[in-house]
Motif scaffolding. Structure first.
Motif: not given
Length: 373
Positions: A161-164, A219-228, A234-242
Motif C-alpha cells: 500500500r506504500a507503493g513498493k 501527527k500524520l493522521q491528524r493532518k489527514l483528517a484536515k484534508k479533503k 489526501w492521497y499523498k498523506l495516505k501514502q506517507k502513513i502507509a
C-alpha cells in the motif's frame, strides 16, 4: 557431528525495482488477475460451481471478448482460477466460508506466475546476479540480500500500500541440518513487558515497534483528517502513513524471524502456551500492545521452522495455570492471576519471578504431555 539432508519448500522475499513501464504492467496484471477471480466467482454464484479445467476453457473464450487480458502474463490468470478452485474446495470441506470477491482497496495486491521449461530448453523465469527475468516483464532489478538456492517453482509479485514492489521466490531445496542429541529443552512464556522469558532465565525485551512510531503516525493522521477526502494531498498523506506502517511491519517481521530461527536451530524441544489471542484482544487496555507483539505470527514461525531444523514445538493447554503454580511444590496461588503481580513468594518459601516460573511450569507440563521425563 551428524548431518541430515531434508527436502523442503522455502520462499525468498526481495524488494524489486521495476521501471515505469514494468510498474504499469505489474499493476495491470494484478488488476486482471483480480478481475478473473471475481468474474468466475460471479459465474459460479449465478449458475453452479465449475472445475478449474472447465473454467480454463472459458478463459480462452473470455480473452476474445476482453482483448486487454492478452496484454498480461497468461500464467497469472490461470493461477487466479486455481486459487478460486482451491477456495471452493476449502469451502466444500468445511474449512472456510464461501469465497468472497476480491476488493481493490482491501485485498492484497499480488499475482503469481509459475516457472516452466520451453521446448528449446530455456525457462521463463531466471535469476542472474541481481536481476530476475519474469514473464512479460523481462529483466527486473532486485535487492539481492541473499543467494537463492534450489529449484524455482513459482514467483509471487506484490505491491504494498506504500507503493513498493516485492517478489517472493518459492523454491524446492535440500536443507542441511545437524542432528541434535539432547541439545536442550526450553519453556517459553510470551508476555508484553518482556516479549519472551525462557525456562533457563533469559529475558528478551519487547521491542514495542508500534510505540516507537506512534507519535509520527498520530501527527500524520491528524493532518489527514484536515484534508479533503480523495484529493491529491489526501492521497499523498495516505501514502506517507502507509510507508510508516510498512516500516513497522518490516522491523517487526525481522525481529520475529531472527528470534524464531535462533530458537529452532539451537533447541530440540520448545514448549509454549496455546494462547487465546482472539479473546485477549477484547481487553481494550492491552489490545494494542498484544497486537504489536504478534504472538500468533511468532508461534507460526516456530512451527514451520521446527520442521526444517528437527525441533519439536509443543503447545500446552491454555487453561493450564502456568503463572499461578509454584514450579517447586506445585501449590497454586490465585492472587498471581492479577497481571500487576510480577514477583510472589510461595508457601514453601520460594520467591518466583512471574514469567520465569511460568516458563518452567510450561516446560514441565509439556514434557508430561509428550511422555518425556
Amino acid at each position: 557431528m551428524i548431518k541430515k539432508f531434508k527436502p523442503i519448500n522455502k520462499a525468498y522475499k526481495f524488494r524489486i525495482y521495476p521501471n515505469q513501464e514494468q510498474q504499469e504492467l505489474i499493476d495491470k496484471t494484478i488488476g486482471c488477475s483480480r478481475f478473473i477471480y471475481n468474474e468466475f466467482l460471479a459465474k459460479s454464484k449465478d449458475n453452479q460451481y465449475k472445475s478449474y479445467s472447465k473454467n480454463s476453457k472459458e478463459l480462452t473464450q473470455l480473452k476474445k471478448e476482453y482483448t486487454w487480458l492478452k496484454e498480461v502474463d497468461s500464467i497469472a490468470l490461470q493461477q487466479s482460477l486455481k486459487d478460486l478452485d482451491k477456495a471452493f474446495k476449502n469451502f466444500f470441506s468445511g474449512k472456510y466460508k464461501f469465497p468472497k470477491f476480491k476488493s481493490k482497496r482491501k485485498t492484497r495486491l499480488s499475482y503469481r506466475t509459475q516457472k516452466f521449461i520451453r521446448p528449446s530448453g530455456s525457462t521463463n523465469i531466471e535469476i542472474e546476479e541481481n536481476k530476475i527475468k519474469l514473464p512479460k516483464l523481462s529483466w527486473v532489478r532486485f535487492a539481492k540480500s541473499k543467494e537463492v538456492t534450489g529449484k524455482i517453482n513459482n514467483v509471487t509479485v506484490s505491491k504494498s500500500r506504500a507503493g513498493k514492489y516485492y517478489m517472493s521466490v518459492n523454491v524446492s531445496q535440500v536443507l542441511e541440518t545437524t542432528i541434535k542429541n539432547n541439545q536442550g529443552e526450553l519453556g517459553l512464556d510470551l508476555g508484553i513487558k518482556d516479549f519472551l522469558t525462557t525456562s533457563d532465565g533469559e529475558h528478551i525485551s519487547n521491542p514495542r515497534h508500534l510505540s516507537k512510531y506512534q507519535d509520527k503516525l498520530a501527527k500524520l493522521q491528524r493532518k489527514l483528517a484536515k484534508k479533503k477526502k480523495f484529493s491529491n494531498n489526501w492521497y499523498k498523506l495516505k501514502q506517507k502513513i502507509a510507508k510508516v506502517h510498512s516500516k513497522i511491519k518490516n522491523v517487526r517481521k525481522d525481529f520475529l524471524h531472527k528470534l524464531s530461527t535462533r530458537l529452532t536451530k539451537e533447541k530440540q524441544l520448545l514448549v509454549i502456551e496455546d494462547l487465546n489471542i482472539k479473546g485477549m484482544l477484547k481487553n481494550s487496555k492491552l489490545a494494542k500492545h498484544i497486537s504489536d507483539c504478534s504472538w500468533n505470527k511468532f508461534t507460526t514461525m516456530l512451527e514451520y521452522k521446527s520442521k526444517w531444523y528437527d525441533c519439536i514445538v509443543h503447545k500446552v493447554n491454555r487453561f493450564f495455570a502456568s503463572s499461578q503454580t509454584c514450579n517447586i511444590c506445585g501449590i497454586k496461588n490465585p492472587k498471581v492471576k492479577d497481571l500487576s503481580v510480577r514477583e510472589w513468594t510461595c508457601e514453601c518459601g520460594t520467591t518466583h519471578n512471574r514469567d520465569t516460573n511460568a516458563s518452567l511450569n510450561l516446560l514441565k507440563q509439556g514434557k508430561l504431555d509428550l511422555g518425556l521425563r
